[in-house]
Design an enzyme around this catalytic site. Structure first.
Site, short mmCIF file in Angstrom:
data_model
loop_
_atom_site.label_atom_id
_atom_site.label_comp_id
_atom_site.label_asym_id
_atom_site.label_seq_id
_atom_site.Cartn_x
_atom_site.Cartn_y
_atom_site.Cartn_z
CG ASP A 148 14.72 -0.77 0.28
OD1 ASP A 148 13.85 -0.75 0.23
OD2 ASP A 148 15.42 -1.39 -1.06
CE1 TYR A 200 17.35 -6.80 -5.68
CE2 TYR A 200 15.27 -7.06 -4.58
CZ TYR A 200 15.46 -7.09 -6.39
OH TYR A 200 15.37 -7.40 -7.56
CE LYS A 227 8.95 -6.78 -1.43
NZ LYS A 227 10.03 -6.76 -1.01
C1 LIG Z 1 11.87 -6.33 -2.49
C2 LIG Z 1 12.39 -5.20 -2.66
C3 LIG Z 1 12.65 -3.84 -3.37
C4 LIG Z 1 11.73 -4.30 -4.53
O1 LIG Z 1 10.86 -4.31 -4.87
P1 LIG Z 1 10.35 -4.70 -6.09
O2 LIG Z 1 8.67 -4.25 -6.07
O3 LIG Z 1 10.43 -6.27 -6.09
O4 LIG Z 1 10.86 -4.04 -7.38
C5 LIG Z 1 13.91 -3.46 -3.10
N1 LIG Z 1 14.21 -3.09 -1.96
C6 LIG Z 1 13.88 -3.89 -0.47
C7 LIG Z 1 14.15 -3.46 0.93
C8 LIG Z 1 13.05 -5.87 -1.06
O5 LIG Z 1 13.04 -6.33 -0.18
#
Ligand SMILES: *Cc1c(COP(=O)(O)O)cnc(C)c1O
Length: 431
Positions: free
Chosen positions: A240, A145, A268
């Protein structure tokens, strides 16, 4: 269900004005078929709900809270920054300071840009990859994601997976067709994809340790192969690390595995619990971003002074705090694994650094297909029994759990007693 009466009332009221009663889908507890707990406050490892109940929290704002809830140092920094003004739309020294701290842990981010969410970071980074290479195609992996921008909402994990709608309505076929999806850890498939499309591939985006289908580790050769293919074909390798940054190692998965991406996304943890994210990479590539270059990306509240202050305060003793969180995660995962064995239930723990998942499956798990054979009925049962025993774990089999630097031994003991009880109950549901 009586103990959650106040939360239920609040949820009913919320559903009248908020879509599904929530501002992010997984919060709605759909996979565990119940209604969510409404939180009043948090302190250290605990969540306190509107029902006057307290829980050991393993969601921790989906990983953001490496120091637990309402860490006094972070709160003091937030208050102090807020007193001086909450947003200026002009540069502040704190942005440079936090960028320097981030760079200390992520030296591959020679230059970076702060944004407000992981979604924004990922969306911006793929625009940059396309801008840098002049190529159209993007490769992503099943179950990873990367936020909810159109090109990345194809075979995505997390909420989409939990709700059983891996693709979103409203994403056009034309946009989706620019994203090639490959199974996680599938070396043959990624090689084949590069063999066929390599010279049209702008970039590969990957969660270097996947957290959004539950925690799934990369096989030893997976990340090195991605690095090699991207270098060979002149494509951009994007890690990511929105979840893994400061969570699997202070320097993220790139430090843990020694594989270096061209571009990195953080989110995060980086904002110390406030809305903040970042993307960055080599000075050359980042030099393509406006105002230095032609790839446009902007944000009214980006680099927000309150978020910068929270991030800086959080990072003051990051190495030490990470070590504490890691020690507690190791102990917890070891304890859970022992209980799995002693209860003889078909489950396993997958851990990386300070994140882990308990999968109700005995099969080795390296891909989305393997995650999906987990027993969701057992998971649901486990979730509710844990809650009853005072422990709040992620309300979906397809999410990671997180440990903080303040989940001390007594918190772990309380958790393991709950797990012992929950596994006993799960076992009776298996019979
Ligand atoms: C949480 C997450 C996102 C999205 O971040 P948001 O702040 O919720 O938009 C993107 N990539 C990864 C790997 C994530 O865990």
């Amino acid at each position: 269900m009586i103990p959650y009466l106040r939360s239920q009332e609040l949820f009913e009221a919320a559903q009248k004005v908020l879509v599904g009663g929530v501002d992010s889908p997984v919060r709605a507890f759909r996979q565990v078929e119940g209604s969510p707990l409404f939180v009043r406050s948090g302190s250290g490892p605990y969540l306190h709900t509107e029902d006057d109940l307290s829980y050991v929290d393993y969601v921790l704002s989906w990983g953001a809270l490496l120091l637990g809830h309402a860490n006094p140092r972070v709160v003091a920094a937030i208050v102090e920054a807020a007193r001086l003004g909450t947003s200026f739309g002009a540069p502040t020294a704190a942005e440079t300071q936090l960028a320097q701290r981030v760079q200390h842990f992520f030296p591959s981010m020679q230059k970076l840009r702060f944004v407000n969410s992981g979604t924004e970071a990922c969306m911006s980074v793929i625009r940059l990859a396309r801008g840098v290479t002049g190529r159209p195609l993007l490769v992503k992996f099943e179950g990873c994601y990367h936020g909810h921008s159109d090109s990345l909402l194809v075979s995505a994990g997390s909420g989409g997976l939990t709700l059983g709608c891996p693709d979103s309505a409203g994403v056009t076929a034309e946009v989706a067709a620019q994203t090639l999806v490959v199974p996680y850890n599938d070396i043959d498939a990624i090689q084949e994809t590069f063999f066929r499309y390599g010279h049209r591939i702008a970039g590969v985006i990957v969660e270097p340790v996947c957290g959004n289908m539950g925690v799934v580790l990369p096989r030893p050769d997976f990340l090195p192969v991605l690095r090699r293919l991207c270098t060979t074909y002149g494509s951009v390798l994007i890690f990511d690390e929105v979840m893994t940054g400061f969570r699997v190692h202070p320097g993220g998965a790139q430090a843990l595995y020694g594989v270096h991406p061209d571009l990195t996304c953080l989110g995060k943890v980086v904002g110390g619990g406030l809305p903040c994210a970042a993307y960055g990479g080599s000075a050359d590539m980042m030099g393509m971003v406006a105002p230095e270059g032609p790839v446009y990306q902007a944000g009214t509240l980006s680099g927000n002074p309150v978020a910068m202050a929270a991030g800086l305060a959080m990072m003051e003793t990051l190495e030490v705090d990470f070590e504490s969180a890691l020690l507690y995660t190791n102990r917890l995962c070891h304890g859970i694994t022992e209980l799995i064995v002693s209860h003889g239930i078909p489950a396993q723990v997958v851990q990386c650094g300070t994140m882990f998942s308990v999968f109700f499956s005995r099969e080795a798990i390296y891909s989305l297909a393997e995650v999906q054979v987990s027993d969701l009925r057992c998971f649901k049962h486990y979730f509710w029994v844990m809650l009853k025993a005072g422990v709040y774990v992620a309300p979906s089999q397809f999410e990671a759990n997180f440990v903080s630097a303040v989940h001390d031994q007594s918190t772990l003991d309380q958790t393991l007693r709950a797990v012992d009880y929950a596994f006993g109950e799960v076992k009776s549901c298996l019979l």
